[in-house]
Design a protein around this motif. Structure first.
Motif, PDB file in Angstrom:
ATOM      1  N   ALA A   1      17.684 -12.276  19.029  1.00 44.00           N
ATOM      2  CA  ALA A   1      18.440 -13.314  18.332  1.00 44.00           C
ATOM      3  C   ALA A   1      18.653 -12.951  16.864  1.00 44.00           C
ATOM      4  CB  ALA A   1      17.730 -14.657  18.440  1.00 44.00           C
ATOM      5  N   LEU A   2      17.707 -12.247  16.249  1.00 45.78           N
ATOM      6  CA  LEU A   2      17.863 -11.844  14.850  1.00 45.78           C
ATOM      7  C   LEU A   2      19.053 -10.899  14.683  1.00 45.78           C
ATOM      8  CD1 LEU A   2      14.164 -11.182  13.780  1.00 45.78           C
ATOM      9  CD2 LEU A   2      15.592 -13.147  13.192  1.00 45.78           C
ATOM     10  N   GLU A   3      19.313 -10.109  15.709  1.00 42.92           N
ATOM     11  CA  GLU A   3      20.424  -9.156  15.644  1.00 42.92           C
ATOM     12  C   GLU A   3      21.760  -9.825  15.930  1.00 42.92           C
ATOM     13  OE1 GLU A   3      21.919  -5.277  18.110  1.00 42.92           O
ATOM     14  OE2 GLU A   3      19.770  -5.582  17.882  1.00 42.92           O
ATOM     15  N   THR A   4      21.788 -10.756  16.880  1.00 47.23           N
ATOM     16  CA  THR A   4      23.067 -11.336  17.305  1.00 47.23           C
ATOM     17  C   THR A   4      23.463 -12.591  16.536  1.00 47.23           C
ATOM     18  OG1 THR A   4      21.993 -12.611  19.056  1.00 47.23           O
ATOM     19  CG2 THR A   4      22.846 -10.453  19.644  1.00 47.23           C
ATOM     20  N   PHE A   5      22.522 -13.300  15.936  1.00 48.13           N
ATOM     21  CA  PHE A   5      22.853 -14.564  15.283  1.00 48.13           C
ATOM     22  C   PHE A   5      23.938 -14.439  14.216  1.00 48.13           C
ATOM     23  CE2 PHE A   5      22.328 -17.832  12.046  1.00 48.13           C
ATOM     24  CZ  PHE A   5      22.526 -18.965  12.818  1.00 48.13           C
ATOM     25  N   PRO A   6      23.873 -13.461  13.293  1.00 51.13           N
ATOM     26  CA  PRO A   6      24.916 -13.408  12.256  1.00 51.13           C
ATOM     27  C   PRO A   6      26.333 -13.303  12.817  1.00 51.13           C
ATOM     28  CG  PRO A   6      23.101 -11.992  11.663  1.00 51.13           C
ATOM     29  CD  PRO A   6      22.848 -12.443  13.089  1.00 51.13           C
ATOM     30  N   SER A   7      26.529 -12.484  13.855  1.00 55.19           N
ATOM     31  CA  SER A   7      27.883 -12.337  14.396  1.00 55.19           C
ATOM     32  C   SER A   7      28.311 -13.598  15.137  1.00 55.19           C
ATOM     33  CB  SER A   7      27.972 -11.124  15.312  1.00 55.19           C
ATOM     34  OG  SER A   7      27.140 -11.293  16.439  1.00 55.19           O
TER      35      SER A   7
ATOM     36  N   SER B   1       0.820  -1.214   0.000  1.00 53.22           N
ATOM     37  CA  SER B   1       0.000   0.000   0.000  1.00 53.22           C
ATOM     38  C   SER B   1       0.853   1.262   0.000  1.00 53.22           C
ATOM     39  CB  SER B   1      -0.920   0.020   1.221  1.00 53.22           C
ATOM     40  OG  SER B   1      -0.185   0.351   2.395  1.00 53.22           O
ATOM     41  N   GLY B   2       2.095   1.152   0.464  1.00 51.66           N
ATOM     42  CA  GLY B   2       2.971   2.314   0.541  1.00 51.66           C
ATOM     43  C   GLY B   2       2.726   3.170   1.776  1.00 51.66           C
ATOM     44  N   ALA B   3       1.795   2.761   2.637  1.00 52.11           N
ATOM     45  CA  ALA B   3       1.472   3.542   3.833  1.00 52.11           C
ATOM     46  C   ALA B   3       2.580   3.497   4.874  1.00 52.11           C
ATOM     47  CB  ALA B   3       0.165   3.045   4.444  1.00 52.11           C
ATOM     48  N   VAL B   4       3.374   2.451   4.836  1.00 53.24           N
ATOM     49  CA  VAL B   4       4.440   2.293   5.822  1.00 53.24           C
ATOM     50  C   VAL B   4       5.744   2.755   5.189  1.00 53.24           C
ATOM     51  CG1 VAL B   4       5.685   0.651   7.267  1.00 53.24           C
ATOM     52  CG2 VAL B   4       3.245   0.344   6.870  1.00 53.24           C
ATOM     53  N   ARG B   5       6.360   3.757   5.788  1.00 59.29           N
ATOM     54  CA  ARG B   5       7.587   4.321   5.215  1.00 59.29           C
ATOM     55  C   ARG B   5       8.829   3.617   5.722  1.00 59.29           C
ATOM     56  NH1 ARG B   5       7.046  10.681   4.691  1.00 59.29           N
ATOM     57  NH2 ARG B   5       8.749  10.229   3.298  1.00 59.29           N
ATOM     58  N   GLU B   6       8.754   3.028   6.913  1.00 60.79           N
ATOM     59  CA  GLU B   6       9.922   2.387   7.514  1.00 60.79           C
ATOM     60  C   GLU B   6       9.468   1.157   8.279  1.00 60.79           C
ATOM     61  OE1 GLU B   6      12.561   3.546  11.268  1.00 60.79           O
ATOM     62  OE2 GLU B   6      12.811   4.938   9.592  1.00 60.79           O
ATOM     63  N   VAL B   7      10.278   0.105   8.212  1.00 66.29           N
ATOM     64  CA  VAL B   7       9.961  -1.139   8.913  1.00 66.29           C
ATOM     65  C   VAL B   7      11.166  -1.514   9.767  1.00 66.29           C
ATOM     66  CG1 VAL B   7       9.421  -3.582   8.652  1.00 66.29           C
ATOM     67  CG2 VAL B   7       8.488  -1.924   7.042  1.00 66.29           C
ATOM     68  N   VAL B   8      10.917  -1.861  11.015  1.00 64.66           N
ATOM     69  CA  VAL B   8      11.966  -2.329  11.908  1.00 64.66           C
ATOM     70  C   VAL B   8      11.755  -3.823  12.101  1.00 64.66           C
ATOM     71  CG1 VAL B   8      12.983  -2.187  14.210  1.00 64.66           C
ATOM     72  CG2 VAL B   8      12.099  -0.123  13.097  1.00 64.66           C
ATOM     73  N   TYR B   9      12.700  -4.607  11.607  1.00 59.47           N
ATOM     74  CA  TYR B   9      12.610  -6.058  11.747  1.00 59.47           C
ATOM     75  C   TYR B   9      13.221  -6.479  13.074  1.00 59.47           C
ATOM     76  CZ  TYR B   9      11.372  -6.457   6.848  1.00 59.47           C
ATOM     77  OH  TYR B   9      10.740  -6.348   5.656  1.00 59.47           O
ATOM     78  N   GLY B  10      12.521  -7.310  13.786  1.00 58.57           N
ATOM     79  CA  GLY B  10      13.097  -7.935  14.964  1.00 58.57           C
ATOM     80  C   GLY B  10      13.287  -7.042  16.170  1.00 58.57           C
ATOM     81  N   ARG B  11      12.490  -6.034  16.320  1.00 62.70           N
ATOM     82  CA  ARG B  11      12.624  -5.143  17.480  1.00 62.70           C
ATOM     83  C   ARG B  11      12.595  -5.948  18.780  1.00 62.70           C
ATOM     84  NH1 ARG B  11       8.654  -0.345  17.661  1.00 62.70           N
ATOM     85  NH2 ARG B  11      10.196   0.477  16.223  1.00 62.70           N
ATOM     86  N   TYR B  12      11.753  -6.949  18.833  1.00 60.89           N
ATOM     87  CA  TYR B  12      11.621  -7.760  20.049  1.00 60.89           C
ATOM     88  C   TYR B  12      12.243  -9.137  19.876  1.00 60.89           C
ATOM     89  CZ  TYR B  12       8.471  -3.974  21.039  1.00 60.89           C
ATOM     90  OH  TYR B  12       7.956  -2.722  21.229  1.00 60.89           O
ATOM     91  N   GLU B  13      13.124  -9.272  18.912  1.00 67.07           N
ATOM     92  CA  GLU B  13      13.795 -10.539  18.630  1.00 67.07           C
ATOM     93  C   GLU B  13      15.302 -10.336  18.651  1.00 67.07           C
ATOM     94  OE1 GLU B  13      12.338 -13.410  18.263  1.00 67.07           O
ATOM     95  OE2 GLU B  13      10.262 -12.810  18.023  1.00 67.07           O
TER      96      GLU B  13
ATOM     97  N   ARG C   1      29.096 -22.788  22.780  1.00 61.56           N
ATOM     98  CA  ARG C   1      29.512 -22.191  24.052  1.00 61.56           C
ATOM     99  C   ARG C   1      28.555 -21.067  24.456  1.00 61.56           C
ATOM    100  NH1 ARG C   1      34.925 -22.858  22.076  1.00 61.56           N
ATOM    101  NH2 ARG C   1      34.923 -20.721  21.365  1.00 61.56           N
ATOM    102  N   ARG C   2      28.188 -20.226  23.518  1.00 56.90           N
ATOM    103  CA  ARG C   2      27.300 -19.111  23.837  1.00 56.90           C
ATOM    104  C   ARG C   2      25.915 -19.627  24.212  1.00 56.90           C
ATOM    105  NH1 ARG C   2      27.138 -13.591  20.534  1.00 56.90           N
ATOM    106  NH2 ARG C   2      27.457 -12.431  22.428  1.00 56.90           N
ATOM    107  N   ALA C   3      25.433 -20.643  23.500  1.00 61.15           N
ATOM    108  CA  ALA C   3      24.128 -21.212  23.807  1.00 61.15           C
ATOM    109  C   ALA C   3      24.099 -21.810  25.201  1.00 61.15           C
ATOM    110  CB  ALA C   3      23.746 -22.271  22.772  1.00 61.15           C
ATOM    111  N   LEU C   4      25.240 -22.333  25.642  1.00 59.48           N
ATOM    112  CA  LEU C   4      25.334 -22.936  26.955  1.00 59.48           C
ATOM    113  C   LEU C   4      25.708 -21.914  28.038  1.00 59.48           C
ATOM    114  CD1 LEU C   4      27.194 -26.230  26.024  1.00 59.48           C
ATOM    115  CD2 LEU C   4      24.764 -25.955  26.543  1.00 59.48           C
ATOM    116  N   GLY C   5      25.878 -20.667  27.621  1.00 60.98           N
ATOM    117  CA  GLY C   5      26.230 -19.620  28.564  1.00 60.98           C
ATOM    118  C   GLY C   5      27.689 -19.653  29.008  1.00 60.98           C
TER     119      GLY C   5
END
Length: 91
Positions: A69-75, A55-67, A86-90
């Motif tokens: 893991a989406l931000e940290t998984f690639p690194s 529709s074009g009504a949304v000018r900006e989208v923030v993916y994963g604001r409450y996720e 190791r990280r999964a096990l703390g």
């Protein structure tokens, strides 16, 4: 999921892997029914989201604001499987 005939189409195949000797057990039909029910809900939401994007009504989208893991998984993934474990096990 496979591409369909246009950018707005896709083909989805869903299956449940069941041991051949147990394939007729009603629990596998119940598992498939549950899976299909969840996927149908997700697709309905996804279709509405797609219509909103188009529709074009949304000018900006923030993916994963409450996720987070989406931000940290690639690194973490780039550091290799041992680092993920190791990280999964703390550790």
């Amino acid at each position: 999921m496979f591409l369909g005939g246009s950018v707005n189409d896709s083909i989805v195949e869903i299956s449940v892997l069941a041991p051949p000797v147990d394939a007729d057990n009603p629990k596998w039909k119940k598992a498939m029914d549950l899976l299909v029910g969840v996927v149908e809900q997700d697709f309905a939401i996804g279709e509405q989201i797609q219509r909103n994007f188009e529709s074009g009504a949304v000018r900006e989208v923030v993916y994963g604001r409450y996720e987070p893991a989406l931000e940290t998984f690639p690194s973490v993934y780039s550091q290799g499987p041992r680092r993920i474990t190791r990280r999964a096990l703390g550790k």
